[in-house]
Design a protein around this motif. Structure first.
Motif, short mmCIF file in Angstrom:
data_model
loop_
_atom_site.label_atom_id
_atom_site.label_comp_id
_atom_site.label_asym_id
_atom_site.label_seq_id
_atom_site.Cartn_x
_atom_site.Cartn_y
_atom_site.Cartn_z
N VAL A 1 44.67 60.80 -4.21
CA VAL A 1 45.83 61.01 -5.09
C VAL A 1 45.70 62.35 -5.79
O VAL A 1 46.68 63.10 -5.91
N ALA A 2 44.50 62.70 -6.24
CA ALA A 2 44.29 64.00 -6.90
C ALA A 2 44.60 65.15 -5.94
O ALA A 2 45.23 66.14 -6.32
N ALA A 3 44.18 65.03 -4.69
CA ALA A 3 44.48 66.06 -3.69
C ALA A 3 45.97 66.17 -3.45
O ALA A 3 46.54 67.26 -3.37
N GLU B 1 54.34 62.96 5.18
CA GLU B 1 54.74 64.34 4.86
C GLU B 1 53.98 64.86 3.65
O GLU B 1 53.80 64.14 2.67
N SER B 2 53.61 66.11 3.70
CA SER B 2 53.09 66.78 2.51
C SER B 2 54.28 67.18 1.63
O SER B 2 55.44 67.14 2.08
N LEU B 3 54.00 67.58 0.42
CA LEU B 3 55.06 68.08 -0.46
C LEU B 3 55.72 69.30 0.17
O LEU B 3 56.95 69.42 0.17
N LEU C 1 55.70 58.74 2.94
CA LEU C 1 54.36 58.58 2.36
C LEU C 1 53.50 57.63 3.18
O LEU C 1 52.47 57.14 2.70
N ALA C 2 53.93 57.36 4.40
CA ALA C 2 53.17 56.63 5.41
C ALA C 2 52.47 55.40 4.84
O ALA C 2 53.12 54.48 4.37
N ALA D 1 48.34 65.74 2.63
CA ALA D 1 49.04 64.51 3.02
C ALA D 1 48.01 63.42 3.32
O ALA D 1 47.93 62.93 4.44
N PRO D 2 47.20 63.03 2.32
CA PRO D 2 46.16 62.05 2.57
C PRO D 2 46.69 60.68 2.98
O PRO D 2 45.95 59.87 3.52
#
Length: 197
Positions: A98-100, A113-115, A79-80, A108-109
């Motif tokens: 967070v909503a995105a 990593e993205s989900l 989560l960088a 991956a704001p």
């Protein structure tokens, strides 16, 4: 060959109690004691593994799995720049981000990593356990809860959004078994010491 993969979620630590993103800190006394008490309930396996985090390694050791090999593919969710921060702090400062992150599996704001990336990485590891180069038919791994959830999503071919609907309690066993990429899942058996007689 049928492969059996048993994933144990690590015990509690201060970062988990504080709802911190990837709070990789050592176990506290309570978490260590709970893991030691559950040591006799850990099933046998051909190969013992551990995620590389301090929490996973210390949980493995307390469970009596000191020889568990650290497996990089079982690393927690990257989560960088959110790593180590509390969820409520990030949500207050970066509500749209967070909503995105919660609404789009490819987002991956945080810069990590993205989900979808997490599920893909975990699924690639899971699928690598089949095949001619497989070193064992049974694996036991202490893995971060996000990795356990991602393994279930991949194993059952669920949509990525299902990840958010899966709860994985500390010190529980989730089992995936199958062959040729088809997995069956047993969810969340607590690792608890038997009652005193």
């Amino acid at each position: 060959m049928t492969v059996r993969v048993m994933l144990i979620s690590p015990t509690m630590n201060a970062a988990l109690r504080e709802a911190r993103f990837d709070g990789d800190s050592p176990l506290d006394r309570s978490g260590r004691e709970r893991a030691r008490a559950a040591a006799g309930t850990v099933p046998a396996a051909g190969l013992a593994l551990s995620g590389p985090s301090v929490r996973c390694r210390e949980t493995a050791e307390a469970l009596g799995l000191a020889a568990a090999r650290a497996e990089p593919a079982l690393a927690g969710w990257d989560l960088a720049r959110w790593a180590g921060r509390r969820l409520d702090e990030v949500a207050a400062a970066e509500a749209a981000e967070v909503a995105a992150w919660l609404g789009d599996p490819a987002a991956a704001p945080h810069g990590g990593e993205s989900l979808s990336d997490l599920i893909g990485r975990t699924g690639a590891w899971l699928d690598s356990l089949h095949g001619p180069d497989a070193s064992s038919a049974s694996f036991l791994a202490v893995a971060e809860t996000a990795v356990v959830r991602a393994a279930v999503v991949h194993g059952l071919r669920l949509p990525p959004e299902a990840f958010w609907r899966l709860d994985v309690a500390p010190l529980t066993l989730t089992e995936l078994s199958g062959r040729s990429g088809r997995w069956n899942v047993g969810l969340g058996r607590p690792l608890t010491a038997p009652p005193a007689g």
